[in-house]
Structures are given as structure tokens and as C-alpha cells.
Write an enzyme that holds these catalytic residues in place. Sequence first.
Site, PDB file in Angstrom:
ATOM      1  N   LYS A   1     -33.896 -19.108  17.133  1.00  0.00           N
ATOM      2  CA  LYS A   1     -34.280 -20.516  17.348  1.00  0.00           C
ATOM      3  C   LYS A   1     -35.758 -20.780  17.012  1.00  0.00           C
ATOM      4  O   LYS A   1     -36.088 -21.836  16.483  1.00  0.00           O
ATOM      5  CB  LYS A   1     -33.965 -20.934  18.783  1.00  0.00           C
ATOM      6  CG  LYS A   1     -32.459 -21.004  19.066  1.00  0.00           C
ATOM      7  CD  LYS A   1     -32.161 -21.546  20.450  1.00  0.00           C
ATOM      8  CE  LYS A   1     -30.654 -21.526  20.710  1.00  0.00           C
ATOM      9  NZ  LYS A   1     -30.279 -22.138  21.971  1.00  0.00           N
TER      10      LYS A   1
ATOM     11  N   ARG B   1      -3.772   3.837  -3.199  1.00  0.00           N
ATOM     12  CA  ARG B   1      -5.196   4.185  -3.164  1.00  0.00           C
ATOM     13  C   ARG B   1      -5.403   5.679  -2.957  1.00  0.00           C
ATOM     14  O   ARG B   1      -4.861   6.267  -2.008  1.00  0.00           O
ATOM     15  CB  ARG B   1      -5.860   3.383  -2.026  1.00  0.00           C
ATOM     16  CG  ARG B   1      -7.341   3.542  -1.917  1.00  0.00           C
ATOM     17  CD  ARG B   1      -8.143   2.751  -2.960  1.00  0.00           C
ATOM     18  NE  ARG B   1      -7.960   1.324  -2.843  1.00  0.00           N
ATOM     19  CZ  ARG B   1      -7.571   0.540  -3.864  1.00  0.00           C
ATOM     20  NH1 ARG B   1      -7.331   1.059  -5.062  1.00  0.00           N
ATOM     21  NH2 ARG B   1      -7.419  -0.758  -3.702  1.00  0.00           N
TER      22      ARG B   1
ATOM     23  N   ARG C   1       0.858  -1.183   0.000  1.00  0.00           N
ATOM     24  CA  ARG C   1       0.000   0.000   0.000  1.00  0.00           C
ATOM     25  C   ARG C   1       0.898   1.237   0.000  1.00  0.00           C
ATOM     26  O   ARG C   1       1.248   1.788   1.035  1.00  0.00           O
ATOM     27  CB  ARG C   1      -0.924  -0.032   1.216  1.00  0.00           C
ATOM     28  CG  ARG C   1      -2.063  -1.030   1.081  1.00  0.00           C
ATOM     29  CD  ARG C   1      -3.061  -0.644   0.001  1.00  0.00           C
ATOM     30  NE  ARG C   1      -3.656   0.651   0.256  1.00  0.00           N
ATOM     31  CZ  ARG C   1      -4.821   0.838   0.855  1.00  0.00           C
ATOM     32  NH1 ARG C   1      -5.529  -0.190   1.245  1.00  0.00           N
ATOM     33  NH2 ARG C   1      -5.290   2.062   1.055  1.00  0.00           N
TER      34      ARG C   1
ATOM     35  N   TYR D   1     -21.352 -21.206  31.793  1.00  0.00           N
ATOM     36  CA  TYR D   1     -19.958 -21.616  31.550  1.00  0.00           C
ATOM     37  C   TYR D   1     -18.974 -20.464  31.715  1.00  0.00           C
ATOM     38  O   TYR D   1     -17.781 -20.613  31.453  1.00  0.00           O
ATOM     39  CB  TYR D   1     -19.779 -22.302  30.191  1.00  0.00           C
ATOM     40  CG  TYR D   1     -20.336 -21.571  29.004  1.00  0.00           C
ATOM     41  CD1 TYR D   1     -19.774 -20.394  28.536  1.00  0.00           C
ATOM     42  CD2 TYR D   1     -21.451 -22.087  28.335  1.00  0.00           C
ATOM     43  CE1 TYR D   1     -20.298 -19.737  27.448  1.00  0.00           C
ATOM     44  CE2 TYR D   1     -21.995 -21.432  27.243  1.00  0.00           C
ATOM     45  CZ  TYR D   1     -21.408 -20.260  26.799  1.00  0.00           C
ATOM     46  OH  TYR D   1     -21.930 -19.606  25.714  1.00  0.00           O
TER      47      TYR D   1
ATOM     48  N   LYS E   1     -11.928  -6.268  -9.208  1.00  0.00           N
ATOM     49  CA  LYS E   1     -12.033  -6.247  -7.743  1.00  0.00           C
ATOM     50  C   LYS E   1     -13.190  -5.351  -7.309  1.00  0.00           C
ATOM     51  O   LYS E   1     -13.263  -4.185  -7.714  1.00  0.00           O
ATOM     52  CB  LYS E   1     -10.732  -5.741  -7.104  1.00  0.00           C
ATOM     53  CG  LYS E   1     -10.845  -5.662  -5.585  1.00  0.00           C
ATOM     54  CD  LYS E   1      -9.648  -5.010  -4.907  1.00  0.00           C
ATOM     55  CE  LYS E   1      -9.931  -4.853  -3.424  1.00  0.00           C
ATOM     56  NZ  LYS E   1      -9.026  -3.945  -2.742  1.00  0.00           N
TER      57      LYS E   1
HETATM   58  P1  NAP Z   1     -33.511 -16.456  29.811  1.00  0.00           P
HETATM   59  O1  NAP Z   1     -34.482 -17.069  28.869  1.00  0.00           O
HETATM   60  O2  NAP Z   1     -33.329 -14.996  29.807  1.00  0.00           O
HETATM   61  O3  NAP Z   1     -33.950 -16.901  31.301  1.00  0.00           O
HETATM   62  C1  NAP Z   1     -33.284 -16.396  32.398  1.00  0.00           C
HETATM   63  C2  NAP Z   1     -33.798 -17.074  33.676  1.00  0.00           C
HETATM   64  O4  NAP Z   1     -33.001 -16.597  34.752  1.00  0.00           O
HETATM   65  C3  NAP Z   1     -35.235 -16.748  34.022  1.00  0.00           C
HETATM   66  O5  NAP Z   1     -35.828 -17.853  34.640  1.00  0.00           O
HETATM   67  C4  NAP Z   1     -35.082 -15.587  35.025  1.00  0.00           C
HETATM   68  O6  NAP Z   1     -36.131 -15.502  35.949  1.00  0.00           O
HETATM   69  C5  NAP Z   1     -33.832 -16.035  35.749  1.00  0.00           C
HETATM   70  N1  NAP Z   1     -33.158 -14.908  36.358  1.00  0.00           N
HETATM   71  C6  NAP Z   1     -32.478 -13.932  35.746  1.00  0.00           C
HETATM   72  N2  NAP Z   1     -31.968 -13.076  36.659  1.00  0.00           N
HETATM   73  C7  NAP Z   1     -32.355 -13.519  37.871  1.00  0.00           C
HETATM   74  C8  NAP Z   1     -32.132 -13.076  39.188  1.00  0.00           C
HETATM   75  N3  NAP Z   1     -31.419 -11.987  39.431  1.00  0.00           N
HETATM   76  N4  NAP Z   1     -32.655 -13.798  40.195  1.00  0.00           N
HETATM   77  C9  NAP Z   1     -33.373 -14.899  39.966  1.00  0.00           C
HETATM   78  N5  NAP Z   1     -33.614 -15.389  38.732  1.00  0.00           N
HETATM   79  C10 NAP Z   1     -33.109 -14.702  37.690  1.00  0.00           C
HETATM   80  O7  NAP Z   1     -32.068 -17.090  29.630  1.00  0.00           O
HETATM   81  P2  NAP Z   1     -31.670 -18.512  29.011  1.00  0.00           P
HETATM   82  O8  NAP Z   1     -31.517 -18.389  27.556  1.00  0.00           O
HETATM   83  O9  NAP Z   1     -32.609 -19.545  29.537  1.00  0.00           O
HETATM   84  O10 NAP Z   1     -30.205 -18.722  29.608  1.00  0.00           O
HETATM   85  C11 NAP Z   1     -30.001 -18.963  30.988  1.00  0.00           C
HETATM   86  C12 NAP Z   1     -28.540 -19.274  31.240  1.00  0.00           C
HETATM   87  O11 NAP Z   1     -28.188 -20.486  30.610  1.00  0.00           O
HETATM   88  C13 NAP Z   1     -27.580 -18.253  30.651  1.00  0.00           C
HETATM   89  O12 NAP Z   1     -27.308 -17.262  31.601  1.00  0.00           O
HETATM   90  C14 NAP Z   1     -26.348 -19.038  30.273  1.00  0.00           C
HETATM   91  O13 NAP Z   1     -25.341 -18.894  31.234  1.00  0.00           O
HETATM   92  C15 NAP Z   1     -26.815 -20.467  30.286  1.00  0.00           C
HETATM   93  N6  NAP Z   1     -26.615 -21.111  28.954  1.00  0.00           N
HETATM   94  C16 NAP Z   1     -25.797 -22.175  28.890  1.00  0.00           C
HETATM   95  C17 NAP Z   1     -25.582 -22.814  27.695  1.00  0.00           C
HETATM   96  C18 NAP Z   1     -24.644 -23.995  27.609  1.00  0.00           C
HETATM   97  O14 NAP Z   1     -24.498 -24.587  26.543  1.00  0.00           O
HETATM   98  N7  NAP Z   1     -24.021 -24.367  28.697  1.00  0.00           N
HETATM   99  C19 NAP Z   1     -26.243 -22.371  26.533  1.00  0.00           C
HETATM  100  C20 NAP Z   1     -27.094 -21.276  26.639  1.00  0.00           C
HETATM  101  C21 NAP Z   1     -27.281 -20.652  27.855  1.00  0.00           C
HETATM  102  P3  NAP Z   1     -37.482 -14.649  35.594  1.00  0.00           P
HETATM  103  O15 NAP Z   1     -38.323 -15.561  34.780  1.00  0.00           O
HETATM  104  O16 NAP Z   1     -38.050 -14.351  36.924  1.00  0.00           O
HETATM  105  O17 NAP Z   1     -37.030 -13.439  34.852  1.00  0.00           O
END
Ligand code: NAP
Length: 510
Positions: free
Chosen positions: A299, A65, A34, A454, A148
Site C-alpha cells: 500500500k 511425457r 497423458r 471479519y 508450447k
Molecule cells: P496492524 O497494523 O498490525 O495493527 C494491529 C493493532 O492491533 C495494533 O494497534 C496492535 O497494538 C493491536 N494489537 C494486536 N494484538 C493485540 C493484543 N493482543 N492486545 C491489544 N492490542 C493488540 O493491523 P491492521 O492492518 O491495522 O489490521 C487490524 C485488523 O483489521 C486485522 O486484524 C483485521 O481483522 C482487520 N481488517 C479488516 C479489514 C476489513 O475490510 N474489514 C481489512 C483489513 C484488516 P500495538 O500497537 O500495541 O501492537
Amino acid sequence: MTLLTVPINVSNPNEAITDIKAAAKAGAQAIELRLDYLPAESYSQTPSLVQAVLKEELIAIATCRANWEGGHFSGNEQERVKLLKMAADAGCQYIDIECKALENDSTIFQPLFKLAKIIVSYHDFHNKPNSLAEICQRIKRHEPDIVKIAYMPTSMNDCFEAFELMRELGPKGIILAMGQVGLPSRILAKKFESFLTFASLESGKESAPGQITIQEIKKIYRWDAINPQTKVYGVIGDPVGHSMSPHIHNGCFGDIKFNGVYLLFQVAGNWDTFSAFFDGINERPWLDFCGFSITIPHKEHALQYVEESSGTLETLAKRIGAVNTLILNNEKISGFNTDYGGALDAVIKTLNISHDELKGLSVAIIGAGGVARALIAGFVDCQCRVTIYNRTVEKAQILADEFNCQAKSLEQANELSADILVNCTSVGMSPNIDAMPVVSNCIKSNMVVFDTIYNPLETKLLKDAIGKQCQCVDGAEMFVYQAARQFKLNTEKDANLALMRDIVIEKLQS
Ligand code: NAP
């Protein structure tokens, strides 16, 4: 052969020579000098820069350029031609000239056409032009050796036209979609046998947005293994930039010498964009797009797409209402959910039991979000006795009614008793690593404690459980097993689980 090309875009000629040597060592096959980055007092160094490239037995491309095309050169066209001629006289094989410069005054550039092969280029750093084919025609009027076009897509759907041109032009074209969205075009240049792709020497030395480093393109995307027969896989989401999936899947493809490449597909978060992306793929079977991991927010869209296309849907994926894996096979689409299966695999492998032996076990699920839903469906399917504890008890109740299990408030978790305790909330996730989804004294030493989080790998919940000699499952195990199931759907082969876990741990700790 698609030339893996490193741009040398530094102002100091000595640094440029050091970078040329480093690029050669890193596996570059061509260098784009360049020249517009050089200060005027260093123009006379141009021949020695070309010589440095040729000494490494690399192809030399000279670009100066103009600032009106996103470059740094602000002199007049006579000066620009003089500099490029200096490069050509020194043995530089390719010279880049902007299409707009030739449209303004082609005669001034004509001498260069006799001295080197000519790349005629067009750049749009902000948008996708209305028709890439039209730009291509404009460029072709100047009879270049190489066409290009580099532009900025706003969505993956803006990349299909690039793929078409790449396919049409083959080694006579360089068609690059820039930015994070356009990354697949940089990698698939090899599949379509484009003239070159660019990769920076190191982070911070990119010459255009979205350029990844030569180390990344070779190591993560297995550049050397890509060929026209390579099948294409990837993760679709918005955002996808921090996904670990390319590292895991490409690493494991390499492990079994599978001829596939796994990319990032950033598809904006609405149904119209998602369905248009798949329609675009279906119209172009020659893309060889075969399998996709689906992440937030697509999803449910993936499930809808399978249903509307009369594809095949895994029963539990439908019940969960989310598809995280799509497989395309001879224009037939199939949808799966590997989240629940990955979680169950993680548990049974840790306990060293079979799926059947989960039957009758009591499971306490903390949380009622998307992950909880998948795991509830999985455990209920294995005939476990599931109780859902959630902050918003109404949400737990809706799930309990749907999956025929029990719902309780989070406070009631203080007295819970279960064989398996699973945290499906985000409580305890970095940066709030001292937070607990349940009180510590509800953890009993005979429990299996599973945290889906995780990051960090060892949450406070797991630390306390380890302290009580519980058997523990971390979120990385679930991630690895769900990815292993996707790998099997993609390749029909078993994944190297140890390698997958090593890659996940390395990524989580980086
Ligand atoms: P989500 O749909 O947003 O659900 C979150 C859940 O956490 C709800 O039940 C919520 O309760 C609760 N929550 C959030 N903050 C809270 C607090 N301060 N006190 C009490 N409960 C609380 O999330 P998601 O997609 O299910 O994911 C949940 C977790 O799964 C993620 O944080 C991630 O670490 C983990 N994950 C792991 C993998 C893996 O492959 N290992 C993959 C994806 C996700 P309410 O209903 O009362 O709001």
C-alpha cells in the site's frame, strides 16, 4: 477459440473414460490424454481412450511425457513413438513431442508429423529460461503446428515475456507460466487467443503446478466471457492466494456483464519488484491492465509509485499514507484509498444517516495500526471527535498528534464513553475468538459497535454488543463497501451490494 483442455492423468483406463465424460460435462473442449500415466499393460487401451474423447466431440491431444521432462514415461523412444502412433491412428488430432526429444533425434518422430498436428513443447518446472523467445526459435526449427512453453516464474515480472509471446503466437502458441504466480497466464490465454489452456477436472488431478479446476476457471474467472477486448484487473500483494477479491469482483463483473476479468498478481514484497511490475505494465499498454486492488505489503509502494509517476492521488490516501486502489487510464495512474470510505459507508448505511450527520459524533478507535490509521483519517475528515486507545500508547499518541485527536491507553478504555466504538485490533480474530479488545462493561446500549474483523463474522465484541441491543457493524460490511468503491472506480457502475455480501459470506463460511 482457445480450447479449455482437461488433462486426463490417471493410470486406470476405466477411470480415464469416466473422467473424459465428466470433463465433457464440465465444459471441456479438448482432452489431453497423458499416456505416460498408463501402465505398460494398458497401452493397448490407447485407441479406446481416443475414441472416448472423439465420442464426446472433443479435440484429442496425446502426450506421452518422458521422465526426463517431468513426465512418467521411462521406456525408449521407439516405444514412445509406437504409443503416440497408436493414438494418432485412432484419430487423435494433436500429438505433443518435446523439443529436446526432437533435438536428440528428430527422424524417429517424423512419421508422427504425417499423422497428426504436432505440438512441440518445452518445460522447465523450476525456473524461467533466460529467453523465452530463444526457446521459441528452437521449437520453431521443427516446424510445429503449435509451440508450447511451460516454465516456473518466481515473480509476476517473469510473466511479461510470456504475455509477449502469447500475443505474438496467438492460436499457434501455448505459453504457460506455472505455479500460483503464473495463474494470470493460464486465464489470459483466452484474451490472447492462445491455442489452449489447461484446467484440471478436480482438485488433486492437476498435471502441472498452478493448474486450477475447470469449475474454478469457468465460475470464478468467467472463462466463457473472456475475449480479446477484455480489460484486466486484479489484486496485487504477497501473499494473495487466499484473497476473496477475485470471487467478489468477477462475480459482480458478471452481474453487470462488464467485459473485465479480475486476477491474482503475486508481486514480491519490495519496492523494486513492485515498481518493476508497473513499469512492465506501462511498457505494454496492449495488456489492457486497468485497475488494481493493493494489499499487504504494497500500500505504501503504491502511493510512492503514483507520486513518482506524477499521477493523481486522492487527498486522504496521501494523508493516510496508503493506497489500496490504482487505476490506469490512458497511461495516467491514479491512487485511492477505499478502506476509510468503505468503513464510513458501512457505518452510515447501518445508521441510515448521511456523511454530514457523522459530524460531531464521538468515536473511540481501539488500535493504532494500518486499519486504525485509515479509519481515524476518515472519521476526523468527517469532523468526528476521535479518541485512540492502544496497547502501545506511544503509537496512539503519534497518530493523535498527526490527526489532531486524543490518545489514551488501552486500560483507559474501561471507562470510555463514545457514540461509535471501533475495534481496529486483531483481538477477537480466529482462532482466539473469545478474546475482547475492551472490557464488556464499557459497551453501552446507545453505542454503535463496529468490529473491523471479519473472521469470525460475529466476534465476541459484537456478540456482547448485540446482547446490549447496540447497533452493530461487522468487518464484512466494511470489506464489501471498500470493494464496492473499487468496483465503481473500475467499472464506473454501482456494485450489487447484496451479491457482494453473499459472495463474501459464502467465502468466509467455506
Ligand atoms: P496492524 O497494523 O498490525 O495493527 C494491529 C493493532 O492491533 C495494533 O494497534 C496492535 O497494538 C493491536 N494489537 C494486536 N494484538 C493485540 C493484543 N493482543 N492486545 C491489544 N492490542 C493488540 O493491523 P491492521 O492492518 O491495522 O489490521 C487490524 C485488523 O483489521 C486485522 O486484524 C483485521 O481483522 C482487520 N481488517 C479488516 C479489514 C476489513 O475490510 N474489514 C481489512 C483489513 C484488516 P500495538 O500497537 O500495541 O501492537
